[in-house]
Design an enzyme around this catalytic site. Structure first.
Site, PDB file in Angstrom:
ATOM      1  N   THR A 116      96.836  86.011   5.707  1.00  0.00           N
ATOM      2  CA  THR A 116      96.573  86.546   7.037  1.00  0.00           C
ATOM      3  C   THR A 116      97.095  87.955   7.215  1.00  0.00           C
ATOM      4  O   THR A 116      96.591  88.700   8.053  1.00  0.00           O
ATOM      5  CB  THR A 116      97.204  85.625   8.100  1.00  0.00           C
ATOM      6  OG1 THR A 116      98.592  85.468   7.800  1.00  0.00           O
ATOM      7  CG2 THR A 116      96.522  84.288   8.116  1.00  0.00           C
ATOM      8  N   CYS A 117      98.101  88.352   6.438  1.00  0.00           N
ATOM      9  CA  CYS A 117      98.633  89.707   6.582  1.00  0.00           C
ATOM     10  C   CYS A 117      97.597  90.745   6.183  1.00  0.00           C
ATOM     11  O   CYS A 117      97.639  91.877   6.644  1.00  0.00           O
ATOM     12  CB  CYS A 117      99.890  89.874   5.731  1.00  0.00           C
ATOM     13  SG  CYS A 117      99.583  89.700   3.968  1.00  0.00           S
TER      14      CYS A 117
END
Length: 1598
Positions: free
Chosen positions: A1564-1565
């Site tokens: 998700t980063c």
């Protein structure tokens, strides 16, 4: 999640070392990228999964955070160690390098001896060469000497020629390559010993591929310093001859050699490079971008060398060069090139078409106009040409296109009538179809581009005749500097098109654009170059099509503009600026260096640049003479007379305008009131019919008709010209305004059978926008080319600055007796200092005695003088106060101020002053990113009225903060909210001088006079007679219902400080402001009108109160012209940092924010609220968001603060986080307890979790609308969230009670404080919240007052009922006023056939039985007599007193992060979009455009096609879950997929088992989805739904 390793260096583009003929010989590569050896090619290929894992993590250190910190700390400690310890280390290092160089030199001498001796035959030489390559791989330049290189070079050249031993040849060539790497001057020795011919010979022979590849590397090194020798030896053809046999990476090296040679072609001599053109043209078809760009560079340089010879240019065109270049220029080409190369290719076509008739003909046959049209249509004019220096050689896309267009439209003049030009003209004369197609493609686009170029009143570019203007490197006015070249180029092409076209073709051409309106706009420019072109175009059109365009030229104001050029005194008060002829400016002290002058526009598009300064071709009286000629020969004398030359439309509009004014000024009594309103309605209706009639109304007619002034006068009742308007106690005035607004809204909005864009108000808005674009002349100031230079600013605080200072003489005004003379003669003043700071400096020097009105004690005087000097210029600015965006909230203030001891600390935290009094220089970039001060410590809006900065610790001692001095510059009083730079610049912009020498801006001495400020009563200079009180009782009641703040904001604020209220621009802006307000409150106004009609018994059914209002979309009020100007201004970092922005930016954003687009407002908001430095650092931090660490700041990014969160205690964790970090400016990042994930993804999920927590039932924060509850089970939590379809609105609490239903009110207030902090922090860090606030709650956030009509937006049933009750109350008052009997009165006052008493309502708040509205004895049961009281009490409890404390708590929490006043520029919908992001449907093409496919996937891969189809098939909840899974938030940021940063990336996930058994995984980063190649679409959907459903709620390594 955070990064899990260091990003692997990609080396796929490097040339591989030989592994075929000499496989056993592997050497360590040199430091050069081009000569490095890819030894990893024979190693096992890394798995795609590994590659994906590493590439997804952002670049960062592979060391752990702790190791990184320790290493930095140890480094810091070593820097602080004693000098005695440092010096031995340097000596040790020097001794080591000396010994190493000596050792290498000895080895090289031994190798040289072995190579000379030739012992042991070939094996000895092979061993010596091997050792040589190894030594050269590790040595440095100090190890070699010229003598050594001169000795090695002939031996290596000799060994290259030993064709019997391939290994020796390979190592000898490799030795040459390494020699050039280590010792760059060795290329000269190699050339002297004929190394280049030897290498070329091996390339042409190409017996061994590995030897040939090494030859290419060696030639590339040598060509860098010796391109001429390589050209003479035939290296170009040698490297190109067999280029197709090599790999892509080797081909790139080969082309680099050709590029090196072509970049430095000799200006004269035989064209040895010409034979390479056919091969280069073939390579131009290649698909590799880097290869194509290298080929294009070569051809561009070759064309520059050949441009002087038509024969050579003809040769270039024989190899399909034109075809290949035009193919590359097409937007849908498979191979894209960079912007500089693209511009160079256009320049290549310019040179070819200029000197070659064949190229000219080919371009027409290839329909080049279609390609150029696409180029112009996709070019962002707001980014425009940013520097006038582009005319002196800098490539720019639009400028190059205009050059090409000018070449494709030849017009022969006396000295240019060569054979090529004559052939071109003959071709166009014989091929009218080509010219017609050319014109139809480009004519409307040229008009659009030229019209879009912003204009201002003054010009700062080329002077006339032989005069030279020197531009100071700090400032240029872009719009009349560089962009004027674009405008001139477009006009030049249009003139040629009009001239070359036959009348029938010209008639068709002119149908594609409104040329009369366009020309009328050009005549507003004051530059004689543009005016002469516009006059020439006008004359040609009148010559060819006089009958068709004569009337339209009159209608659009062209005749009026021409008349204004000849008689400016007649038009000084009208719409056009005065043209005062050519006014050259000359500064004898300037030098005529190449970089100091601007070429005249007459030569702007010459293909052959001139190094001299040619005189202007336009005579001094040319404009006036041509204007007189056109007026005399084409316009009849009766047309020139103003009355007879007026069109019927203009005459009718003027009559209607006069009729409306007469009605306004006509006295009215009670008997004729209805008749008077009917006349108003009829007149307005006729105006609308005329504006939307069959015969169109031109912009000129609309402006000159006076319709704008009459409409404003009608709607404002004459208030718009007054300085201050108070509505307190003015019920009669409110009644008049309310009634007129209702009539206007009914006329403009009550159409249910037409489209929104056809509404009368839409037509009026379009006319106003067109008029605004034609008339506005707001400047854009840019600092392109700024070079820092140190200056010492004595005023206001004596410090060094990195920009020039103004020289100012302060003089006491004549007759001033309370002040003394300023002792200093001429002082250097910081141009970006505020006038308050200047006053603080002067006051201590000129104050001699105290007066009654100027009394200040010494302590207060000292306190007042210190603080402005400590703060940087405009440090306390908010929007509307100052024009600059200095980091007003960037000071890291302590949470508690401790008297005056923190003043110096505050100043030092605003800007780094290393040694403030020692002459240390202040850097523009040295702003510190700390925490924001509390609102009461650094007021923003509250300080506007004061004009001086103030702090919480010292303000109590100052009784009077009004200005003590009045300052004047050249007789004009200086505004308190502007900087000195803005004041001086504004006076220059308003001056009548056509040209300004910018060097004099800084060299000239300005005289500022000062005198004591004397308080005076502000009498209204304009008398105003209120309309008599003839309003009915119901009208008065409606007036009291009106939102008083609406009218106050409409008439009280000043639209723009530098706009004359008598100018038409002010009228346009004011009318747009009124229309936007009416559009915003259209439901309120129409509801009032319906209630009035019911009260006056014109309608009987309460159902008729429901009014469907078709409001105009907000984007119709957006001015694309002003938005482009603002965006261009905000891109100037220097002016943003120093406060050098024009005042109109803040004035219009404060008073008329609807004029600007959402994206521009978002950028302005971030600059105003957080400062330019944070905006810049935030972009860097967001791009590196996946590689954060625990250090306070990353490289070049914002400071970061990590916080540990407990998933089962989200609100408690959020409270602790905000207590610690709410006032800090660093980015907050979250990591969860017992989870490894950190970074952007977990942080976004945290904000989503907090959003859901605030929506949990039982908190007592929100109203519960049980009739419209939508329950949603979140994927991140195990509880159900009740979602109201109308949004969240605060639950009312009685001011007399501290609890309700077991919930303590102080706990509710604490949650609202926390909510305010969370919302503000989300704005600050650019996070998205998933919280559905109601429209009414957003209005409260924006500081707007709510009224009865707003209740329907969050509780429709209650709001509708209250409106119907209000209608009954108004009817009762109306009937009583006309003395109706009680018996019939009661029958008319039933609520849906029911008596009010029979409803059995009591005085408790509906839905909240514990909330008692009133305890008075007559307030037990609701009846007809107390119904009005009941309505007022319910409304007050619902939207005022019942929620006031909650709203104040929310704002107090918000203001701890930054001032909530910065949000006031947004509408409710915009604020929701900014806070909650986008939730739009995704089109397939949009998904393809904004998603990156990598590492095994392309846009055409079957799994990708299946995935995109699945996403489109998702339901709303599934799409939210997918976004939550991939990005950490269920909604996209503002701007949608295109704004997602990092970009959503989908890669192939490899596994050892069957793909159908794997699940997708994400990072998700980095917004990174790893998707297995499933066997079917059904299987993919099954696994994906399982992953997004079950894979939520934790972050672990995938």
């Amino acid at each position: 999640m955070g990064s899990r390793g260091q990003k692997r260096t990609e080396t796929t583009d490097e040339l591989p070392a030989d592994k075929r003929a000499c496989n056993s010989l592997e050497f360590r590569p040199s430091s050069s990228n081009c000569s490095s050896i890819r030894t990893h090619l024979n190693s096992p290929i890394s798995t795609p999964d590994a590659e994906m894992e590493t590439s997804s993590s952002a670049s960062g250190s592979i060391r752990s955070d702790g190791e990184h910190e320790k290493e930095e700390d140890s480094g810091y400690g070593s820097c602080d160690s004693d000098d005695a310890e440092q010096q031995p280390r340097h000596h040790i290092l020097r001794d080591y390098q000396r010994r190493r160089s000596s050792s290498d030199h000895g080895k090289l001498s031994s190798i040289l001896s072995n190579l000379n001796g030739g012992g042991n035959g070939g094996s000895g030489q092979l061993a010596a060469l091997t050792e040589l390559c190894e030594v050269l791989s590790f040595c440095n330049e100090d190890s070699l000497s010229s003598l050594m290189v001169d000795s090695l070079s002939p031996i290596l050249v000799k060994l290259v020629k030993i064709e019997s031993n391939a290994n020796i040849m390979l190592l000898a060539i490799r030795g040459m390559t390494y020699l050039c790497d280590v010792y760059p001057r060795s290329s000269g020795f190699l050339v002297r010993h004929d190394a280049v011919p030897a290498l070329c010979e091996q390339l042409l022979a190409i017996e061994y591929v590995d030897v040939a590849e090494q030859c290419l590397q060696a030639l590339e090194k040598i060509s860098r310093d010796q391109p001429h020798a390589c050209l003479q030896a035939g290296a170009i053809m040698a490297v190109l001859n067999f280029i197709d046999f090599f790999s892509i990476s080797v081909q790139r090296v080969a082309l680099s050699t050709v590029v090196n040679i072509c970049k430095r072609l000799p200006p004269e001599g035989p064209a040895r490079f010409a034979e390479a053109v056919p091969k280069l043209c073939v390579l131009l078809k290649h698909e590799d971008q880097q290869l194509v760009e290298s080929v294009a560079t070569c051809l561009i340089k070759i064309s520059e060398r050949m441009c002087q010879s038509s024969e050579l240019l003809e040769e270039l065109c024989k190899h399909e060069l034109i075809n290949q270049v035009t193919h590359l220029m097409k937007l849908n080409s498979r191979t894209t090139v960079s912007q500089p190369i693209y511009n160079g290719l256009i320049g290549l076509l310019v040179k070819l078409s200029s000197g070659s008739f064949v190229a000219f003909r080919n371009l027409y046959e290839l329909n080049i106009s279609s390609t150029l049209k696409d180029v112009l249509s996709t070019y962002d004019l707001s980014h425009g040409i940013s520097s006038p220096q582009l005319v002196d050689g800098n490539c720019n896309q639009v400028h190059e296109v205009l050059k090409l267009l000018n070449e494709l439209l030849p017009t022969s003049t006396g000295d240019q009538a060569n054979q090529v030009v004559l052939d071109k003209e003959s071709f166009l004369a014989d091929h009218h179809d080509h010219l017609q197609r050319f014109g139809m493609d480009l004519f409307p686009m040229l008009v659009q581009v030229s019209s879009s170029i912003c204009t201002i009143e003054m010009s700062v570019f080329c002077p006339c005749n032989s005069f030279v203007i020197h531009f100071s490197p700090i400032e240029q006015v872009v719009n009349s500097g560089a962009n004027i070249y674009v405008c001139y180029g477009c006009l030049s092409v249009i003139r040629k098109l009009v001239f070359l076209s036959k009348p029938d073709i010209l008639a068709e051409l002119l149908k594609t654009a409104n040329i009369p309106s366009f020309l009328a706009g050009v005549f507003t420019r004051k530059d004689h170059h543009l005016l002469i072109l516009a006059l020439q175009i006008t004359e040609i059109i009148l010559q060819k099509l006089s009958n068709a365009f004569l009337n339209s030229f009159v209608k659009e104001g062209v005749l009026f503009a021409i008349d204004a050029l000849l008689m400016p005194e007649k038009c000084s008060q009208l719409m056009l600026p005065v043209f005062s002829g050519i006014q050259p400016s000359f500064d004898s002290s300037q030098k005529s260096s190449a970089r100091d002058f601007q070429r005249c526009l007459c030569y702007a598009f010459d293909t052959v640049p001139s190094s001299s300064v040619p005189p202007c071709k336009i005579d001094k009286d040319a404009v006036c003479n041509l204007a007189k000629h056109i007026k005399t020969n084409y316009f009849a004398p009766e047309l020139v007379e103003s009355e007879k030359g007026m069109t019927d439309v203009l005459q009718n509009l003027r009559n209607l305008s006069a009729a409306l004014i007469n009605l306004i000024d006509m006295p009215v009594d009670g008997d004729t009131l209805a008749q008077h309103e009917a006349k108003f309605y009829s007149t307005l209706h006729q105006i609308i019919l005329k504006l939307n009639g069959r015969e169109p109304v031109s912009t000129f007619e609309f402006i000159e008709s006076g319709i704008m002034k009459s409409l404003i006068h009608y709607l404002s009742n004459g208030l718009y010209t007054r300085e201050n308007v108070e509505f307190i106690g003015s019920c009669d005035l409110l009644g008049v305004l309310g009634k007129r607004f209702q009539v206007f809204a009914k006329l403009f909005f009550s159409y249910s059978d037409i489209l929104v864009e056809d509404l009368p108000v839409s037509i009026l808005i379009q006319k106003l926008q067109s008029a605004l674009s034609s008339l506005e002349n707001l400047p854009v100031i840019s600092s392109h080319g700024f070079k820092q230079r140190n200056s010492f600013a004595t005023v206001p605080n004596g410090r060094c600055v990195m920009y020039p200072c103004f020289r100012v003489r302060f003089v006491r005004e004549e007759g001033e007796t309370c002040l003394s003379d300023c002792a200093d003669d001429v002082l250097s003043v910081d141009p970006f200092s505020s006038l308050d700071a200047i006053e603080g400096y002067l006051w201590s020097k000129i104050f001699t005695k105290r007066t009654e009105k100027g009394h200040l004690n010494a302590e207060a005087l000292e306190q007042r003088d210190i603080l402005p000097n400590l703060l940087p210029s405009n440090a306390n600015s908010s929007q509307g106060e100052s024009s600059g965006f200095i980091d007003s909230t960037s000071a890291d203030l302590p949470e508690t101020q401790e008297d005056e001891t923190n003043l110096s600390q505050m100043a030092s935290e605003q800007v780094h002053f290393r040694e403030l009094n020692s002459g240390e220089t202040m850097s523009l970039d040295e702003t510190n990113m700390g925490s924001a001060g509390k609102e009461q410590e650094f007021p923003t809006e509250s300080t506007k009225a004061m004009g001086t900065p103030c702090s919480a610790s010292g303000s109590n001692d100052i009784k009077d903060l009004s200005p003590r001095l009045l300052l004047y510059l050249e007789g004009h009083q200086l505004g308190r909210t502007l900087t000195l730079y803005q004041v001086i610049l504004q006076q220059l912009l308003n001056s009548e001088s056509e040209f300004i020498t910018w060097s004099k801006l800084w060299s000239r001495v300005y005289t500022i006079t000062y005198k004591t400020a004397v308080e005076s009563k502000q009498d209204d200079p304009h008398g105003h007679t209120y309309v008599e009180d003839n309003s009915s009782v119901s009208d008065k009641k409606i007036a009291s219902m009106q939102n008083m703040a609406f009218f106050s904001s409409m008439f009280a604020c000043n639209i723009a400080s530098d706009l004359d209220k008598l100018s038409p621009i002010y009228d346009i802006l004011f009318l747009l402001k009124i229309l936007e307000g009416i559009n915003r409150y259209s439901f309120h106004l129409m509801s009032c009108e319906r209630i009035c009609a019911f009260a006056e018994v014109r309608i009987d059914n309460l159902d008729n109160l429901k009014e469907m209002v078709h409001s105009v979309p907000h984007n119709e009020f957006v001015s694309s012209r002003l938005t482009g100007k603002l965006e261009q201004q905000m891109r100037d970092a220097f002016n943003l940092s120093t406060g050098g922005m024009p005042s109109w930016c803040n004035d219009l954003m404060s008073s008329c924010p609807f004029l600007f687009g959402f994206e521009a407002k978002c950028k302005y908001f971030r600059l105003a609220a957080f400062g330019p430095r944070r905006v810049q650092l935030n972009a860097i931090s967001r791009s590196n968001s996946g590689a954060s660490n625990d250090r306070q700041t990353t490289s070049g990014g914002l400071p970061r603060k990590k916080f540990l969160v407990l998933r089962d205690q989200i609100l408690d964790s959020a409270t602790k986080m905000m207590d610690l970090h709410a006032r800090h400016k660093g980015l907050l990042e979250v990591e969860y307890d017992e989870e490894v994930g950190t970074g952007l993804g977990p942080t976004l999920e945290f904000y989503t979790l907090v959003s859901h927590e605030f929506q949990k039932p039982g908190l007592g924060m929100w109203r519960e609308d049980h009739s419209s509850i939508i329950t949603t089970k979140t994927l991140l939590t195990d509880y159900v969230i009740p979602r109201s379809s109308f949004g969240l609105f605060p639950c009312p609490y009685s001011p007399k009670s501290d609890s309700c239903s077991g919930i303590q009110f102080f706990e509710v207030l604490k949650k609202f404080v926390l909510l305010g902090q969370i919302v503000a922090k989300a704005f600050q860090d650019g996070r998205v919240l998933d919280v559905p606030f109601s429209k009414a709650f957003y209005k409260l956030i924006l500081g707007q007052d709510l009224s009865l009509f707003d209740i329907q937006s969050f509780d429709p049933e209650l709001g509708r009922t209250l409106l119907e009750f209000q209608a009954i109350v108004n009817r009762k008052m109306h009937l009583e006023s006309i003395c109706v009997e009680n018996s019939s009165l009661e029958q008319d006052l039933y609520f849906r056939n029911t008596k009010i008493e029979d409803l059995y309502l009591d005085f408790t708040l509906p839905g909240y039985p514990d909330y008692v509205l009133s305890s008075e004895c007559n307030h037990k049961v609701v009846n007809l007599d107390n119904l009005e009281d009941y309505i007022e009490l319910v409304v007050d409890a619902t939207i005022h007193s019942g929620i006031a404390r909650q709203i104040e708590a929310f704002k107090s929490g918000f203001n701890q992060v930054f001032s909530i006043s910065h949000l006031h520029i947004f509408t409710e919908k915009e604020l929701e979009r900014l806070l909650c992001g986008e939730c739009d449907n995704w089109a397939f093409n949009e998904l393809l455009e904004h998603i990156k496919f990598d590492h095994g996937y392309t846009a055409s891969s079957p799994p990708i096609i299946n995935l995109l189809e699945i996403i489109q098939e998702f339901e709303f909840a599934q799409r939210r879950s997918f976004l939550q899974f991939v990005t950490g938030a269920p909604r996209l940021p503002p701007g949608g997929l295109a704004s997602l940063n990092p970009k959503l990336t989908i890669v192939r996930k490899h596994s050892s088992n069957c793909a159908d058994t794997e699940l997708p995984s994400v990072m998700t980063c980095a917004n990174y989805l790893k998707l297995p190649p499933y066997s079917s679409k059904e299987k993919m959907k099954e696994k994906l739904l399982y992953a997004i459903t079950e894979g939520q709620g934790s972050f672990h390594l995938s």
